[in-house]
Design an enzyme around this catalytic site. Sequence first.
Site, PDB file in Angstrom:
ATOM      1  N   GLU A 190      -5.196   9.468 -30.619  1.00 45.02           N
ATOM      2  CA  GLU A 190      -5.241  10.939 -30.598  1.00 45.02           C
ATOM      3  C   GLU A 190      -4.818  11.718 -31.765  1.00 45.02           C
ATOM      4  OE1 GLU A 190      -3.627  12.449 -26.935  1.00 45.02           O
ATOM      5  OE2 GLU A 190      -5.413  11.710 -25.921  1.00 45.02           O
ATOM      6  N   GLU A 290      -8.716   6.965 -22.635  1.00 44.19           N
ATOM      7  CA  GLU A 290      -7.985   7.599 -22.002  1.00 44.19           C
ATOM      8  C   GLU A 290      -8.809   8.557 -20.935  1.00 44.19           C
ATOM      9  OE1 GLU A 290      -4.357   9.416 -23.331  1.00 44.19           O
ATOM     10  OE2 GLU A 290      -4.080   7.646 -24.732  1.00 44.19           O
TER      11      GLU A 290
END
Length: 495
Positions: A190, A290
């Site tokens: 991320e 995710e």
Amino acid sequence: MATGILKVQGDKVIGDDGKPVILRGSALGGWMNGENFITGYPGQESQHRASMLKVLGEENYEHYFDKLLEYFFTDQDAAFFASKGMNCLRLPMNYRHFEDDMNPRVLKPNCFKHLDRVVELCAKNNIYTILDLHALPGGQNPDWHSDNVTNHAAFWDHKDFQDRVVWLWQGLVKRFKDNPWVAGYNPINEPCDPLHYRLPAFYDRIEKAIREIDPNHILWLDGNTFSMEWVTFDHILPNCVYALHDYTMMGFPKGELYKGTEEQKSKLERQFVRKAEFMNQHKTPIWNGEFGPVYANPQLDADHEEVNAARFNVLDEQLKIYDKYKIHWSIWLYKDIGVQGMVHLDPNSKYIQTIAPFLEKKRALQLDAWGRYPSKQVEEVIDPLVEWIDKNAPTSKDQYPTPWATERQVTRIVNQLWLAKCLSDDFAEQFAGMSMQELEECARSFHFDNCLQRNGLNKILEDHADVPEFDKDWVRPTEETNGHAGGKDDKLELD
């Protein structure tokens, strides 16, 4: 059985036999990269560990965390994971397990002890692993899961931080370059580069550095802005899979309740298609690294049955979309204290009984960003401040990261950074005076034999674990073939 080291061929991942392999599984969050909502502490992992060291003393501290890492994932976990049809476990890691900020570029003694053990356990159970550097020096994003004690992602501003990550990855791949059960490396989780262009430039650099040592393993590369944007990405790298993260607010307390309407289903698919546009354009494999709802607590939420039924339904709909596009996925997450794991701690365990009063305080004060509930006492303080900021600085709503807006920025700074830091020692004090045996009992609460299974979640995952084999003429659906215009106006969603 593994058929050699996996590699990318067009828009598929294949083994040495040339047959496509689709990886589907979960992530071992909270293990070698601690997160506040997963194990219950406030703030960031480095603060939590500092507080625990202060309270426990070095010997008890080392024993407790070593046992926590041991019990968090054992052979029983691997066997259970495989029994649900899962074939890949993502392993999030904090760089601090391997090097010290005050002694950089020197590997810590025994730093591979638990990583080696879990990779081997997974291999014995026919489970691939993806090594994921979840927390980088300086912080690659401004959030808790990168162990960032500020709201600034300094990794992008300091070449030395970047040099250290290149050094660390070269050390990691040197160790695992010949392991066919390692499905590859996820260099940055991320990333949030406000300027956007520095991320693909760093990928160009680290890909070359890794290939000097390991020319064979796949790199799994996250998009920018929590793996949701591909601004300035204009080329693909060889033998790489590109990753999106696809959370929906319909899976969180502050989002709308999923009712299965056609509009909601369409929104879920539009959101996915927009994030996958770069991969579809360049005809690469797609990995959803995710996703997943959080679940209501039966002890705290009177409407938990209705809410969790809706959360299971929205997850099932997302997985139907992923089946349609035949993508790789890794749901977040495998084990926690009861928020969203496939497996979670027993409320009657010693660990949960020890921290239960603090968990109530965390929820009321919104110390955790993930799955936070509305809180009147917090909103009465924060909302007027947000209104004042937006009135006097109208551009505050548009600051990076773009999904946050002013309220999220302010809550991050006030509640989840400053207030959480102030309460870090209070959390650790709950373990004060415990003997080594009592501390081990707390750690043993995380052992599979002492945990509960979230059966509704696991049944859904098992139902979607297997994907029909690729027909030789199969072509992945695109924006033009699925009836959507690309969904460019969809909001970037992240709680």
